[in-house]
Design a protein around this motif. Structure first.
Motif, PDB file in Angstrom:
ATOM      1  N   LYS A 261       0.829  -1.208   0.000  1.00  0.00           N
ATOM      2  CA  LYS A 261       0.000   0.000   0.000  1.00  0.00           C
ATOM      3  C   LYS A 261       0.865   1.261   0.000  1.00  0.00           C
ATOM      4  N   THR A 262       1.903   1.274   0.814  1.00  0.00           N
ATOM      5  CA  THR A 262       2.786   2.438   0.867  1.00  0.00           C
ATOM      6  C   THR A 262       3.452   2.677  -0.475  1.00  0.00           C
ATOM      7  N   MET A 263       3.884   1.604  -1.134  1.00  0.00           N
ATOM      8  CA  MET A 263       4.512   1.776  -2.442  1.00  0.00           C
ATOM      9  C   MET A 263       3.508   2.303  -3.463  1.00  0.00           C
ATOM     10  N   LEU A 264       2.299   1.739  -3.471  1.00  0.00           N
ATOM     11  CA  LEU A 264       1.284   2.199  -4.417  1.00  0.00           C
ATOM     12  C   LEU A 264       0.977   3.683  -4.208  1.00  0.00           C
ATOM     13  N   ASN A 265       0.863   4.090  -2.950  1.00  0.00           N
ATOM     14  CA  ASN A 265       0.526   5.482  -2.628  1.00  0.00           C
ATOM     15  C   ASN A 265       1.699   6.426  -2.870  1.00  0.00           C
ATOM     16  N   ASN A 266       2.839   6.127  -2.256  1.00  0.00           N
ATOM     17  CA  ASN A 266       3.941   7.090  -2.195  1.00  0.00           C
ATOM     18  C   ASN A 266       4.864   7.046  -3.397  1.00  0.00           C
ATOM     19  N   THR A 267       5.155   5.842  -3.899  1.00  0.00           N
ATOM     20  CA  THR A 267       6.083   5.731  -5.032  1.00  0.00           C
ATOM     21  C   THR A 267       5.360   5.852  -6.367  1.00  0.00           C
TER      22      THR A 267
END
Length: 202
Positions: free
Chosen positions: A40-46
């Motif tokens: 989720k963090t990768m999808l959102n932030n990266t």
């Protein structure tokens, strides 16, 4: 991959011919990202996807060939392969859909957290896009630039149909104009940031 020279290849294509490059998005491109974080963090932030898009459009996620149900706990590692897809048809699609009613039928192959949260550090992940997501996100990623290996570019160029070449209006390698008729003579670096934009009519 650190300290490797990355060449920048800018291509401009006519009209709606970006679709020729969607092949590379399905094959997989590299993304520099903090690793040890959740999917989720990768999808959102990266990758810059908001929660609504992830929930509404990304129905199937594979991390290192295992289907993901919980994007908050599945962890990204250096060298991971993350495949993203919209809804897939049929029983297979229903079974592989994250959080779907049939997810329990694939319990033994689902991606699960190992409970260890590694310290976040920079790494590379291969991202693959399929079906509706290619049309949604392809133009955005191509305009931002996708990181690919020289071999991927060579294979791509070597397999283009005849109607590809008239659509290619200009090409620049590290800001130097190149002749598309002599691709085979160009000394491309091993890694390339490929930026593709469209303009004008086809």
């Amino acid at each position: 991959m650190k300290n490797q020279r990355v060449g920048k290849l800018n291509l401009n294509v006519a009209g709606d011919n970006l679709h020729f490059f969607f092949y590379l998005l399905r094959q997989g491109f590299m993304v520099e990202t903090p690793v040890g974080c959740s999917v989720k963090t990768m999808l959102n932030n990266t990758l810059g996807m908001d929660d609504n898009y992830v929930e509404d459009r990304i129905k199937t996620i594979f991390l290192d060939a295992k289907p993901v149900d919980d994007i908050d706990t599945a962890r990204i590692n250096d060298g991971s392969v993350l495949a993203l897809s919209g809804a897939m048809p049929g029983l297979a699609g229903a079974t592989l859909r994250r959080g779907g009613q049939l997810a329990s039928f694939r319990g033994s192959i689902s991606c699960r957290s190992d409970g260890q949260h590694a310290l976040s550090q920079e790494g590379h992940v291969v991202v693959k896009l399929f079906n509706l997501l290619v049309n949604d996100l392809g133009p955005i990623f191509l305009k931002q630039g996708i990181l690919i290996k020289k071999k991927q570019l060579e294979d791509f160029i070597g397999s283009r149909p005849a109607d590809f070449w008239p659509s290619l209006k200009s090409a620049y390698l590290d800001s130097q104009k190149i002749n598309v008729a002599t691709w085979s003579e160009i000394a491309f670096p091993d890694l390339l940031l490929l930026v593709v934009e469209s303009s004008g009519s086809s």
